[in-house]
Design a protein around this motif. Sequence first.
Motif, short mmCIF file in Angstrom:
data_model
loop_
_atom_site.label_atom_id
_atom_site.label_comp_id
_atom_site.label_asym_id
_atom_site.label_seq_id
_atom_site.Cartn_x
_atom_site.Cartn_y
_atom_site.Cartn_z
N ALA B 252 0.63 -1.27 0.00
CA ALA B 252 0.04 0.17 0.04
C ALA B 252 0.75 1.27 0.25
CB ALA B 252 -0.93 0.04 1.14
N VAL B 253 2.12 1.33 0.54
CA VAL B 253 2.80 2.45 0.56
C VAL B 253 3.40 2.74 -1.08
CG1 VAL B 253 3.67 2.38 2.64
CG2 VAL B 253 5.17 1.55 1.08
N HIS B 260 -2.38 0.93 -3.36
CA HIS B 260 -2.45 2.13 -2.85
C HIS B 260 -3.85 2.61 -2.31
CE1 HIS B 260 -0.87 5.70 -0.99
NE2 HIS B 260 -1.72 6.55 -1.87
N THR B 261 -4.32 2.08 -0.92
CA THR B 261 -5.53 2.30 -0.69
C THR B 261 -5.65 2.14 0.91
OG1 THR B 261 -7.85 1.72 -0.55
CG2 THR B 261 -6.26 -0.03 -1.17
N THR B 262 -6.19 3.00 1.65
CA THR B 262 -6.13 3.17 3.18
C THR B 262 -6.55 2.15 3.72
OG1 THR B 262 -7.97 4.78 2.78
CG2 THR B 262 -5.51 5.52 3.15
N ILE B 263 -7.40 1.43 3.21
CA ILE B 263 -8.08 0.39 4.08
C ILE B 263 -7.21 -0.85 4.13
CG2 ILE B 263 -9.36 -1.11 2.29
CD1 ILE B 263 -11.73 -0.76 4.39
N PRO B 265 -4.45 -1.87 5.73
CA PRO B 265 -4.04 -2.70 7.00
C PRO B 265 -5.14 -3.31 7.71
CG PRO B 265 -2.90 -0.37 6.73
CD PRO B 265 -4.00 -0.46 5.51
N PRO B 266 -6.29 -2.70 7.97
CA PRO B 266 -7.38 -3.57 8.55
C PRO B 266 -7.86 -4.74 7.87
CG PRO B 266 -8.22 -1.40 8.12
CD PRO B 266 -6.70 -1.40 8.05
N GLU B 323 -13.12 -1.02 -1.67
CA GLU B 323 -12.14 -0.50 -2.75
C GLU B 323 -12.64 -0.38 -3.94
OE1 GLU B 323 -8.07 -3.12 -1.87
OE2 GLU B 323 -9.56 -4.12 -2.82
#
Lengths: 430, 468
Positions: B252-253, B260-263, B265-266, B323
């Motif tokens: 994701a980084v 690249h999407t903020t969700i 990690p969970p 997503e």
Amino acid sequence: MKWQKDTFRIEGAEGASTKFYIVGAIGLFLTALGINANQEVAMHSYLTSFMFWMTIAFGALFFTLVHHLVNAKWSVLFRRIAEQLISVFPIMAILFLPILYTVLSNNDVALYEWAMTEEKMETLDLTKQHLLHAKHIYLNGLFFSVRFLLYFFVWSVLAYLLRKKSFQQDEKHTNELFGSLKNLSGPGMVLFALTVTFASFDWLMTLNPYWFSTIFGVYIFAGSVVALMTFLTVLVTILKNNDVLKDEVTAEHYHDFGKLTFAFCVFWTFIAFSQFLLIWYGNLAEETIFYKVRWDYHNWKGISLLLVFGHFLVPLILLMSRLGKRNVKFLTCMAVWLLFIHYVDLKWLVFPTVSTGEAIANTHQFILKGETVMIDMPAPFAFHWTDLTSLVGIGGIFLGTFWKNFVSQPIVPVNDPYLEKSIHFHNINL
Amino acid sequence: MSAKANHEIDPFDPPLVEGGHSFGEITEKVCSVVEKKPGKEPIYWWLLLPIGFTGVGALHIFLGWLFWEGTGTWGLQNQAYWGWAIVNFVFWVGIGHAGTLISAILYLFRQNWRTGINRFAEAMTIFAVCCAAIFPGVHIGRPWLPYWLLPLPNQMGMWPNFRSPLLWDVFAVSTYFTVSCLFWYVGLIPDLATVRDRAKNKIRRYAYTALSMGWRGGNRQWQHYEKAYCILAGVATPLVLSVHTIVSFDFAVSIVPGWHTTIFPPYFVAGAVFSGFAMVLTLSIPARHMYHMQDLITMRHLENMAKILLLTGMLVGYAYGCEFFIAWYSGVLYEQAIFILRASGPYAWAYWTMVACNVLSPQIFWFKKARRNEFVLFTVSIFVNIGMWFERFVITITSLSNDYMPSSWEYYSPTLIDIGTFIASFGVFIFLFLLFLRFLPMIAIAEVKAIMPEADPHHHAGHGKDDH
């Protein structure tokens, strides 16, 4: 207020809800004056306050559903409080109408930029126009209203069913009834997750219609649970100080409030940090704008740091020890602090879209989809008097409704088979 | 008297140990597996052992060939520079999550049902992490320099790149491995002492004496032990989240569309727990029959795991949906393109396999009958294992092989070496797991006893109603 220990009822306290309603009405009236004077600031205050109380209700709905799903025992004493908190959804739907009105009247200044008329949209940068047109199928008044109705319909029906069955259990407990609460909670949780996610997108994320983040719904959810746990802590302390549930609620229960508050503060941090790190590291202008306006301008950096300290480090350090969680006074103070911080968190989400009002001098260049566009510089973070009036106004109606229902029934589910276990609950002492 | 006679069974909270066993019977049941004479293992054990052993051997051959020839033996291409190696790594690390979730997080939540399954879930965790470590370990290009991954001061004054999530992986996975081993071992000590005390021959006695580190089961020792266990649980809990969070950062980084999407990690953490529990089910259903442990790993345990599969399956479904929605909503052309390609492009078969296995198949667990049917449980657990492998495949391969420039697109196919190495890693896993079943108590004897009604200080043999 008179506490009937044997029937678990509060008597002679119905008057309080009228007082809440009166205070609420005054607050709302003053807020209306504020909207008349400066609609942009006052409507942002209103949205922040609305979300503050809504997140407590979201948390309460989650608490009730998860209580049934995991067959929890320690929390039976507080189940009814959560159940009565979720009775506010219909009235909150009415309090949402001013926000809906800004959208339906194409008022893009008050809250949502995307609500502007077609003619006005043509004055924007081409990139912005293109994006707003592409999103129009989702971001338009009609669909926004339909979704608003759908969310509140789902929440209200869930609340109605959960409460109805719970009150039936007060009359006579049967395993079928108890099981049906659990059966309802499974699909209820799925609906809860979907509606809260999209409500967060609709009401908060689209304040900046060019920005997006897949984790946003989870962020609001995490904050909601912190809001509920801290609200519950404060409420239970107030009740205890008035002799209500004085013998039943012990340090053991506070210990669990503390644990869950701690856990969800850390969970909130996990979500907030994930969002921040990925956006910072990726360094794409259409995403970093969210943090840029909350860091580079005026005093926003301080507020961002306040969240890091207040929403994470302070509870992390102070709530880690057993001592802090079992001290009623200390935990209640922490809860008040965290409620304040939760409010700041929401204000931090909402207020950067308030412009300074001096549009020309205060626009900054910013890259969107490879094109340079202009963004309004956010006004400094400040508390406005409408923050207070709207918080008290919506809060008065919220608490009045809650309290009216709360005192009309026993304040614990008296026939719950685990009630005794909840009262005599002990944490393991190592 | 057994617990059953004294207490009415609560339909919402049935007992976790069935069959009315006494403490002594439980010790006997678990320890007898370890104490069997060589050659007396169950027939299935003997059938599986050669499979595992062949896998271990085959792995050496495949890796030997890889070291001799280089990573060109894999199906890597210009765009898909991360092929099956990263897919397998994430797959195995994900499986390694259930153990610590069960032992640490469920412990902190006082979920007593964890005691029946925690021991072998933790063992599974450790073996899965071992399997996971193989893949990035052999993918570093110069396999004789793996120590360069660590920030060791050397004459050249070189440091690894601290800003790379791949380095964070090294720290995260090694920390996780260390803490998981410690946790597992601390939990084993009282049971190892039990085996020691029952040992009839010298070698066994010496071995288990050394392993049980002087445990005598005294009051003081138990007190310290419980404290240590609780602290370790506290330390391990953030690790459950952090390891897969950092694994998700690997993707994701970077600003690759679809990654690249903020969700992430969970979403990765939920996926890891999902695949881990599926593997616990895959292992525990045969194991409980093989060793007749149905009274200790009851239908209730299996049902609870089914519920967790349903929950986490829907959490990953939520992430897939989010997503997709945000890819559209973002207005970013490349994000939209990659998601449409995933669902309808050359890898659509993999995408829909993933959705069917991970989101649709666990939906059957809405029904109690399915949650209590071992055949259904086992089948769905296999589906989930498959689906979660495909999830990592879809993420890795679709985004890499369809990059910004359509002229460089190429369909990714693995080579036989890729496939062989992955299958061989299962052999390693099975082999280690069989050794564990043979030599260590597979169920936490002391912990299971502690959750039986007789262990409650308020338990009165004759006064069943007085229960709190």
